[in-house]
Design a protein around this motif. Structure first.
Motif, PDB file in Angstrom:
ATOM      1  N   PHE A 195       0.836  -1.204   0.000  1.00  0.00           N
ATOM      2  CA  PHE A 195       0.000   0.000   0.000  1.00  0.00           C
ATOM      3  C   PHE A 195       0.868   1.250   0.000  1.00  0.00           C
ATOM      4  CE2 PHE A 195      -2.558   3.297   2.101  1.00  0.00           C
ATOM      5  CZ  PHE A 195      -3.705   3.249   1.328  1.00  0.00           C
ATOM      6  N   PHE A 196       1.903   1.249   0.828  1.00  0.00           N
ATOM      7  CA  PHE A 196       2.809   2.398   0.888  1.00  0.00           C
ATOM      8  C   PHE A 196       3.495   2.610  -0.458  1.00  0.00           C
ATOM      9  CE2 PHE A 196       6.730   4.638   1.729  1.00  0.00           C
ATOM     10  CZ  PHE A 196       6.382   5.574   2.689  1.00  0.00           C
ATOM     11  N   ALA A 197       3.962   1.519  -1.054  1.00  0.00           N
ATOM     12  CA  ALA A 197       4.643   1.619  -2.345  1.00  0.00           C
ATOM     13  C   ALA A 197       3.702   2.155  -3.414  1.00  0.00           C
ATOM     14  CB  ALA A 197       5.188   0.250  -2.752  1.00  0.00           C
ATOM     15  N   ALA A 198       2.473   1.666  -3.425  1.00  0.00           N
ATOM     16  CA  ALA A 198       1.504   2.115  -4.435  1.00  0.00           C
ATOM     17  C   ALA A 198       1.204   3.600  -4.291  1.00  0.00           C
ATOM     18  CB  ALA A 198       0.219   1.298  -4.316  1.00  0.00           C
ATOM     19  N   THR A 212      13.972   8.706  -4.167  1.00  0.00           N
ATOM     20  CA  THR A 212      13.902   9.224  -2.798  1.00  0.00           C
ATOM     21  C   THR A 212      13.068   8.343  -1.884  1.00  0.00           C
ATOM     22  OG1 THR A 212      12.045  10.633  -3.481  1.00  0.00           O
ATOM     23  CG2 THR A 212      14.246  11.622  -3.504  1.00  0.00           C
ATOM     24  N   PHE A 213      12.170   7.558  -2.454  1.00  0.00           N
ATOM     25  CA  PHE A 213      11.272   6.730  -1.645  1.00  0.00           C
ATOM     26  C   PHE A 213      11.934   5.424  -1.188  1.00  0.00           C
ATOM     27  CE2 PHE A 213      10.818   5.735  -6.098  1.00  0.00           C
ATOM     28  CZ  PHE A 213      10.963   4.363  -6.112  1.00  0.00           C
ATOM     29  N   ILE A 214      13.080   5.078  -1.787  1.00  0.00           N
ATOM     30  CA  ILE A 214      13.712   3.782  -1.522  1.00  0.00           C
ATOM     31  C   ILE A 214      14.034   3.608  -0.040  1.00  0.00           C
ATOM     32  CG2 ILE A 214      15.789   2.410  -1.883  1.00  0.00           C
ATOM     33  CD1 ILE A 214      13.889   2.221  -4.174  1.00  0.00           C
ATOM     34  N   LYS A 215      14.565   4.638   0.597  1.00  0.00           N
ATOM     35  CA  LYS A 215      14.959   4.544   2.002  1.00  0.00           C
ATOM     36  C   LYS A 215      13.750   4.209   2.882  1.00  0.00           C
ATOM     37  CE  LYS A 215      16.054   8.311   4.181  1.00  0.00           C
ATOM     38  NZ  LYS A 215      16.819   9.508   4.656  1.00  0.00           N
ATOM     39  N   GLU A 216      12.632   4.847   2.596  1.00  0.00           N
ATOM     40  CA  GLU A 216      11.431   4.591   3.398  1.00  0.00           C
ATOM     41  C   GLU A 216      10.950   3.149   3.211  1.00  0.00           C
ATOM     42  OE1 GLU A 216       9.571   9.110   3.142  1.00  0.00           O
ATOM     43  OE2 GLU A 216       9.241   7.671   1.525  1.00  0.00           O
ATOM     44  N   LEU A 217      10.979   2.682   1.976  1.00  0.00           N
ATOM     45  CA  LEU A 217      10.558   1.310   1.709  1.00  0.00           C
ATOM     46  C   LEU A 217      11.482   0.301   2.384  1.00  0.00           C
ATOM     47  CD1 LEU A 217       9.416   1.319  -2.035  1.00  0.00           C
ATOM     48  CD2 LEU A 217       8.005   0.891  -0.020  1.00  0.00           C
ATOM     49  N   VAL A 218      12.766   0.615   2.397  1.00  0.00           N
ATOM     50  CA  VAL A 218      13.736  -0.292   3.028  1.00  0.00           C
ATOM     51  C   VAL A 218      13.431  -0.439   4.516  1.00  0.00           C
ATOM     52  CG1 VAL A 218      16.153  -0.529   3.732  1.00  0.00           C
ATOM     53  CG2 VAL A 218      15.583   0.055   1.364  1.00  0.00           C
ATOM     54  N   PHE A 219      13.126   0.665   5.170  1.00  0.00           N
ATOM     55  CA  PHE A 219      12.786   0.613   6.598  1.00  0.00           C
ATOM     56  C   PHE A 219      11.527  -0.234   6.836  1.00  0.00           C
ATOM     57  CE2 PHE A 219      15.434   4.505   7.146  1.00  0.00           C
ATOM     58  CZ  PHE A 219      16.236   4.025   8.176  1.00  0.00           C
ATOM     59  N   LEU A 220      10.536  -0.095   5.964  1.00  0.00           N
ATOM     60  CA  LEU A 220       9.310  -0.881   6.103  1.00  0.00           C
ATOM     61  C   LEU A 220       9.578  -2.363   5.870  1.00  0.00           C
ATOM     62  CD1 LEU A 220       6.609   1.360   4.352  1.00  0.00           C
ATOM     63  CD2 LEU A 220       6.828   0.847   6.789  1.00  0.00           C
ATOM     64  N   VAL A 221      10.403  -2.667   4.877  1.00  0.00           N
ATOM     65  CA  VAL A 221      10.746  -4.063   4.605  1.00  0.00           C
ATOM     66  C   VAL A 221      11.484  -4.668   5.788  1.00  0.00           C
ATOM     67  CG1 VAL A 221      12.133  -5.587   3.154  1.00  0.00           C
ATOM     68  CG2 VAL A 221      10.749  -3.794   2.101  1.00  0.00           C
ATOM     69  N   ILE A 222      12.388  -3.900   6.378  1.00  0.00           N
ATOM     70  CA  ILE A 222      13.109  -4.382   7.559  1.00  0.00           C
ATOM     71  C   ILE A 222      12.143  -4.622   8.714  1.00  0.00           C
ATOM     72  CG2 ILE A 222      14.778  -3.720   9.341  1.00  0.00           C
ATOM     73  CD1 ILE A 222      16.345  -2.251   7.156  1.00  0.00           C
ATOM     74  N   ALA A 223      11.184  -3.705   8.880  1.00  0.00           N
ATOM     75  CA  ALA A 223      10.199  -3.848   9.951  1.00  0.00           C
ATOM     76  C   ALA A 223       9.365  -5.109   9.785  1.00  0.00           C
ATOM     77  CB  ALA A 223       9.279  -2.619   9.983  1.00  0.00           C
ATOM     78  N   PHE A 224       9.244  -5.588   8.560  1.00  0.00           N
ATOM     79  CA  PHE A 224       8.521  -6.841   8.296  1.00  0.00           C
ATOM     80  C   PHE A 224       9.437  -8.065   8.430  1.00  0.00           C
ATOM     81  CE2 PHE A 224       7.493 -10.151   5.132  1.00  0.00           C
ATOM     82  CZ  PHE A 224       6.277 -10.589   5.643  1.00  0.00           C
ATOM     83  N   ILE A 225      10.620  -7.982   7.851  1.00  0.00           N
ATOM     84  CA  ILE A 225      11.510  -9.147   7.794  1.00  0.00           C
ATOM     85  C   ILE A 225      12.044  -9.532   9.170  1.00  0.00           C
ATOM     86  CG2 ILE A 225      13.762  -9.940   6.970  1.00  0.00           C
ATOM     87  CD1 ILE A 225      13.232  -8.578   4.345  1.00  0.00           C
TER      88      ILE A 225
END
Length: 330
Positions: A195-198, A212-225
């Motif tokens: 949802f965030f990515a979309a 610029t959005f990559i850093k935010e997505l990385v943090f979210l992926v880490i929060a999941f993994i």
């Protein structure tokens, strides 16, 4: 003053009381033929085996809320015990209490999500009621985790929209925390990343090499993994990732095919209500949700339409936000 009090009362009735009554009807007005929770005396063993063992929050609540309910009924409400047992076991009543609590919280969050769209009050309530009915109707597959997962998913969607609008770091940190915690309830939390990515990824910016959005997505992926991997390292099971592979069953059983059709048509309905921007958002969301869709096709059962519920609710929320430009706010 009186008008404001009436609005608060009406809001409470619509957001909390009516959803609770609908939920109670689903659990006590008719009985599920899919999962026999109503006759189980305690949390069944399968909740602590295979993939279900990693859903630690709902499993913990199932055990301890049942203990609390049993203690209260035996010691303070013995005159109600016979009546309660005629309607189901104390374990079943405990599951209902847990699910209805998080269901009402989901309704509150959904109300806040729809308010962000600046909709006319009447339209907002109609869309809210539609979403509530979708949540209630899938209770023919009662579980101890879905209401919790839906609450966290909707909360994550709300935080995403608030963060993208105001860019407050606290909203993003809270979003990461929600993804982390909700992974302890169910893997649906990965859809918050979709949802965030979309919502934040613009393909035109990608063409211009704006990442610029990559850093935010990385943090979210880490929060999941981190919690996802951590659970599988600390909780040892014979089968770590899937209970079984049901791909052929999903495309051969009439029940599973009807469940798939239900999910597709429901999402398509909200897709048709969107303008071009909204349709693009839903397409991007489905693109980033491909891993989830592949997993439910492989290891889930389409007849369990609860698996499609996050997608359906996302479509409803996106469609609702399309009305704000054509219907005046009340």
């Amino acid at each position: 003053m009186l008008k404001k009090n009436d609005e608060k009362i009406n809001g409470f009735l619509f957001v909390a009381v009516l959803p609770f009554l609908l939920f109670a009807m689903a659990y006590y007005g008719f009985e599920s033929s899919y999962v026999r929770l109503k006759t189980m005396e305690k949390a069944p063993d399968f909740m602590f085996a295979s993939v279900y063992a990693y859903r630690v929050i709902p499993n913990y609540l199932s055990v301890h809320v049942t203990e609390v309910v049993t203690f209260i009924v035996n010691n303070y409400l013995p005159f109600l015990k016979n009546f309660l047992l005629k309607q189901g076991t104390l374990f079943y009543h405990s599951i209902f209490l847990i699910n209805s609590f998080f269901f009402i919280l989901s309704s509150v969050v959904l109300h806040a999500l729809l308010k962000l769209g600046a909709l006319h009050l009447t339209i907002r309530r109609m869309i809210h009621l539609l979403a509530i009915f979708f949540i209630v109707i899938i209770q023919y597959v009662p579980t101890n985790c879905d209401s919790i997962a839906i609450f966290f998913y909707l909360w994550g969607a709300l935080l995403t929209l608030k963060y993208l609008e105001h860019r407050k770091l606290t909203d993003f940190i809270l979003l990461c925390a929600v993804v982390f915690i909700s992974t302890l309830a169910r893997e649906t939390s990965c859809l918050n990343i979709s949802f965030f990515a979309a919502m934040c990824i613009d393909f035109e910016k990608l063409k211009n090499k704006d990442f610029t959005f990559i850093k935010e997505l990385v943090f979210l992926v880490i929060a999941f993994i981190v919690p996802y991997a951590g659970l599988r390292i600390t909780i040892h099971q014979d089968v770590s990732f899937v209970e079984g592979v049901y791909f052929l069953d999903n495309f051969s059983s009439p029940f599973n095919l009807s469940g798939l059709l239900f999910g597709i048509i429901s999402l398509y309905f909200s897709y048709l209500l969107c303008n071009d921007k909204g349709k693009m958002l839903i397409r991007k969301y489905l693109f980033f949700a491909i891993p989830y869709l592949i997993m439910i096709a492989m290891v889930g059962l389409f007849w369990e339409t609860r698996l499609f519920l996050p997608l359906i609710l996302t479509g409803i929320v996106v469609a609702a936000h399309q009305f704000k430009n054509v219907i005046p706010k009340q």
